[in-house]
Design a protein around this motif. Structure first.
Motif, PDB file in Angstrom:
ATOM      1  N   ALA A   1      12.867  -0.815   2.477  1.00 53.11           N
ATOM      2  CA  ALA A   1      12.269  -0.908   3.805  1.00 53.11           C
ATOM      3  C   ALA A   1      12.486   0.348   4.630  1.00 53.11           C
ATOM      4  N   ALA A   2      13.700   0.909   4.604  1.00 54.92           N
ATOM      5  CA  ALA A   2      14.019   2.038   5.474  1.00 54.92           C
ATOM      6  C   ALA A   2      13.281   3.314   5.084  1.00 54.92           C
ATOM      7  N   THR A   3      12.848   3.418   3.830  1.00 54.37           N
ATOM      8  CA  THR A   3      12.180   4.642   3.368  1.00 54.37           C
ATOM      9  C   THR A   3      10.685   4.441   3.123  1.00 54.37           C
ATOM     10  N   THR A   4      10.161   3.268   3.455  1.00 54.66           N
ATOM     11  CA  THR A   4       8.731   3.031   3.336  1.00 54.66           C
ATOM     12  C   THR A   4       7.999   3.791   4.450  1.00 54.66           C
ATOM     13  N   SER A   5       6.883   4.445   4.102  1.00 55.59           N
ATOM     14  CA  SER A   5       6.158   5.244   5.090  1.00 55.59           C
ATOM     15  C   SER A   5       4.668   5.203   4.784  1.00 55.59           C
ATOM     16  N   GLY A   6       3.904   6.044   5.482  1.00 45.64           N
ATOM     17  CA  GLY A   6       2.463   6.090   5.281  1.00 45.64           C
ATOM     18  C   GLY A   6       1.786   4.790   5.637  1.00 45.64           C
ATOM     19  N   PHE A   7       2.181   4.194   6.740  1.00 41.64           N
ATOM     20  CA  PHE A   7       1.717   2.848   7.059  1.00 41.64           C
ATOM     21  C   PHE A   7       0.215   2.792   7.318  1.00 41.64           C
TER      22      PHE A   7
ATOM     23  N   ARG B   1       3.633   4.606   0.874  1.00 38.91           N
ATOM     24  CA  ARG B   1       4.487   5.615   0.248  1.00 38.91           C
ATOM     25  C   ARG B   1       5.919   5.092   0.255  1.00 38.91           C
ATOM     26  N   TRP B   2       6.598   5.234  -0.907  1.00 36.97           N
ATOM     27  CA  TRP B   2       7.929   4.670  -1.054  1.00 36.97           C
ATOM     28  C   TRP B   2       8.856   5.658  -1.769  1.00 36.97           C
ATOM     29  N   THR B   3      10.114   5.647  -1.371  1.00 36.42           N
ATOM     30  CA  THR B   3      11.165   6.339  -2.107  1.00 36.42           C
ATOM     31  C   THR B   3      11.979   5.286  -2.847  1.00 36.42           C
ATOM     32  N   VAL B   4      12.056   5.414  -4.169  1.00 37.67           N
ATOM     33  CA  VAL B   4      12.763   4.444  -5.010  1.00 37.67           C
ATOM     34  C   VAL B   4      13.976   5.123  -5.615  1.00 37.67           C
ATOM     35  N   LYS B   5      15.152   4.612  -5.283  1.00 39.12           N
ATOM     36  CA  LYS B   5      16.391   5.168  -5.819  1.00 39.12           C
ATOM     37  C   LYS B   5      17.156   4.077  -6.569  1.00 39.12           C
TER      38      LYS B   5
ATOM     39  N   GLU C   1      -2.889   5.248  -3.697  1.00 44.70           N
ATOM     40  CA  GLU C   1      -4.123   5.979  -3.378  1.00 44.70           C
ATOM     41  C   GLU C   1      -5.309   5.217  -3.964  1.00 44.70           C
ATOM     42  N   PRO C   2      -6.311   4.892  -3.130  1.00 45.34           N
ATOM     43  CA  PRO C   2      -6.408   5.076  -1.689  1.00 45.34           C
ATOM     44  C   PRO C   2      -5.483   4.130  -0.932  1.00 45.34           C
ATOM     45  N   ARG C   3      -5.394   4.276   0.395  1.00 45.00           N
ATOM     46  CA  ARG C   3      -4.452   3.488   1.172  1.00 45.00           C
ATOM     47  C   ARG C   3      -4.905   2.047   1.347  1.00 45.00           C
TER      48      ARG C   3
ATOM     49  N   GLY D   1      -3.618 -15.453   2.794  1.00 49.80           N
ATOM     50  CA  GLY D   1      -4.074 -14.397   3.676  1.00 49.80           C
ATOM     51  C   GLY D   1      -4.107 -13.075   2.940  1.00 49.80           C
ATOM     52  N   GLY D   2      -3.640 -12.007   3.601  1.00 47.72           N
ATOM     53  CA  GLY D   2      -3.689 -10.691   2.998  1.00 47.72           C
ATOM     54  C   GLY D   2      -2.460 -10.381   2.171  1.00 47.72           C
ATOM     55  N   THR D   3      -2.685  -9.724   1.034  1.00 46.89           N
ATOM     56  CA  THR D   3      -1.620  -9.205   0.180  1.00 46.89           C
ATOM     57  C   THR D   3      -2.033  -7.815  -0.271  1.00 46.89           C
ATOM     58  N   TYR D   4      -1.109  -6.883  -0.194  1.00 52.09           N
ATOM     59  CA  TYR D   4      -1.417  -5.530  -0.633  1.00 52.09           C
ATOM     60  C   TYR D   4      -1.218  -5.426  -2.136  1.00 52.09           C
ATOM     61  N   GLU D   5      -2.207  -4.884  -2.840  1.00 50.77           N
ATOM     62  CA  GLU D   5      -2.139  -4.690  -4.289  1.00 50.77           C
ATOM     63  C   GLU D   5      -2.630  -3.276  -4.559  1.00 50.77           C
ATOM     64  N   GLY D   6      -1.717  -2.301  -4.499  1.00 51.93           N
ATOM     65  CA  GLY D   6      -2.124  -0.914  -4.501  1.00 51.93           C
ATOM     66  C   GLY D   6      -1.865  -0.170  -5.796  1.00 51.93           C
ATOM     67  N   ALA D   7      -2.927   0.316  -6.442  1.00 51.48           N
ATOM     68  CA  ALA D   7      -2.771   1.217  -7.586  1.00 51.48           C
ATOM     69  C   ALA D   7      -2.077   2.479  -7.097  1.00 51.48           C
ATOM     70  N   SER D   8      -1.011   2.901  -7.810  1.00 44.14           N
ATOM     71  CA  SER D   8      -0.134   3.954  -7.293  1.00 44.14           C
ATOM     72  C   SER D   8       0.331   4.888  -8.400  1.00 44.14           C
ATOM     73  N   THR D   9       0.710   6.096  -8.005  1.00 42.17           N
ATOM     74  CA  THR D   9       1.287   7.072  -8.928  1.00 42.17           C
ATOM     75  C   THR D   9       2.788   7.192  -8.686  1.00 42.17           C
ATOM     76  N   VAL D  10       3.503   7.652  -9.715  1.00 40.63           N
ATOM     77  CA  VAL D  10       4.959   7.815  -9.653  1.00 40.63           C
ATOM     78  C   VAL D  10       5.311   9.236 -10.080  1.00 40.63           C
ATOM     79  N   THR D  11       6.152   9.893  -9.302  1.00 37.60           N
ATOM     80  CA  THR D  11       6.727  11.190  -9.679  1.00 37.60           C
ATOM     81  C   THR D  11       8.202  11.180  -9.327  1.00 37.60           C
ATOM     82  N   GLY D  12       8.969  12.097  -9.917  1.00 36.72           N
ATOM     83  CA  GLY D  12      10.383  12.182  -9.577  1.00 36.72           C
ATOM     84  C   GLY D  12      11.230  12.597 -10.748  1.00 36.72           C
ATOM     85  N   ARG D  13      12.483  12.107 -10.740  1.00 40.16           N
ATOM     86  CA  ARG D  13      13.430  12.473 -11.785  1.00 40.16           C
ATOM     87  C   ARG D  13      14.236  11.245 -12.193  1.00 40.16           C
ATOM     88  N   VAL D  14      14.539  11.159 -13.483  1.00 43.66           N
ATOM     89  CA  VAL D  14      15.431  10.143 -14.037  1.00 43.66           C
ATOM     90  C   VAL D  14      16.450  10.863 -14.906  1.00 43.66           C
TER      91      VAL D  14
END
Length: 357
Positions: free
Chosen positions: A276-282, A295-299, A312-314, A323-336
């Protein structure tokens, strides 16, 4: 019988997974930097009909079929496919029970267009086999063996018609396929690596597509009234890991955790830094007024993972019975573990997401 391959220092953590109630207690430590992990080794798993070491509370392929005694039940498929570089995401949900329903969505990631449809049906207009995977509604069907499932759904703008072939091991959520959930219990597994081929029809044009999909399968006795909100992600990473991730707010508590399936069949239950604290791009839906992140930061400390997820798209909100539910096709980048990673996911958000709510 399969055997656990574990070092002594990890046995106590494995007990946390294998003990039904205690498994999520381990995940509840996710807010800390040193969140615990638990693992069940299944190195000899090669096919989705095999499972991890005892105990597993679902049986495949038998549990692909319907469970008429379950209060809640659904089959949920999301996929990422391409046609000569033209990128699409799609989602189909078929719900059983006393109020059968079907939801289908197509995201044209190349053009940015999004299409969705929802319908509920009386039971006499649907069919849910209790002996094999064969679930049918007037607008969506899913049937066939695990290595050749046929998914078909219609939308006002076109249709989804694909074959899904399970590759690699199944993912058993919570390590066992059974978990406490929203004041009740849920059986829950995923087929996270489905080779996908077929056709998407959009606005009168048919695209021959190929890619990868993910099947989520849940049934149980939970109570929707106990849920505040959640974010869920089925992460398909380029290193072969498949991650079923939850950040759930219910009954006055937040629980952020994930079940990780490694390519060798090993399952890990790991803590996740709350999202919740790092969710953005509302983005605020003009249809429902709901506010969703894009947009999310996953740690995930146990995997030394720091990921960025972007939808993408938003505007990818579907309408349904709740009612409404968000179902968003998304990309992932980062490091593991210090190595660059890419991937794909869908992000599902129920409820009104905002860092201060």
């Amino acid at each position: 019988m399969k055997h656990l391959h574990l070092s002594n220092r990890r046995i106590s953590r494995v007990i946390a997974v294998l003990t039904f109630g205690a498994a999520l207690a381990v995940a509840a430590t996710s807010a800390g930097a040193d969140a615990g992990t638990a693992a069940v080794s299944t190195a000899d798993v090669a096919r989705p009909t095999d499972g991890p070491a005892f105990p597993v509370f679902v049986k495949l392929p038998a549990d692909q079929a319907a469970h008429p005694d379950a209060r809640q039940e659904w089959w949920y498929v999301v996929g990422h496919v391409e046609a000569h570089g033209h990128r699409f995401g799609y989602e189909v949900t078929i719900g059983g029970g006393q109020q059968p329903q079907a939801i289908a969505s197509i995201t044209d990631r190349t053009s940015g267009a999004y299409y969705t449809t929802y319908a509920s049906y009386s039971p006499d207009r649907t069919r849910f086999s209790t002996t094999e995977l064969d679930v049918r509604t007037p607008s969506a069907t899913l049937s066939g063996p695990m290595d050749a499932m046929r998914l078909h759904a219609t939308l006002p703008v076109g249709a989804i018609d694909v074959t899904l072939s399970a590759r690699g091991p199944a993912l058993y959520n919570n390590g066992t396929g059974l978990m406490p959930f929203l004041g009740g219990t849920s059986y829950y597994y995923s087929l996270p690596s489905l080779e996908t081929r077929g056709t998407l029809e959009v606005d009168g044009r048919a695209y021959t597509v190929a890619g990868e999909s993910w099947l989520d399968r849940q049934w149980g006795t939970w109570d929707w009234s106990t849920m505040d909100k959640w974010t869920w992600m089925p992460l398909q990473l380029s290193n072969g890991d498949r991650i079923n991730l939850w950040d759930l707010f219910a009954e006055g508590k937040e629980l952020a955790y994930a079940t990780v399936l490694h390519p060798d069949g090993t399952h890990e239950l790991v803590g996740v830094q709350p999202l919740a604290a790092t969710t953005s791009g509302f983005w605020t839906s003009p249809a429902t007024g709901q506010r969703y992140g894009t947009r999310w930061t996953v740690k995930i400390a146990a995997l030394d993972a720091d990921l960025t997820v972007v939808a993408e798209p938003r505007g990818q909100e579907r309408l349904g019975a709740f009612g409404g539910t968000y179902e968003g096709a998304s990309t992932v980048t980062g490091r593991v573990r210090g190595k660059p990673i890419t991937g794909r996911t869908y992000v599902e958000q129920n409820g009104n997401w905002h860092p201060n709510r």
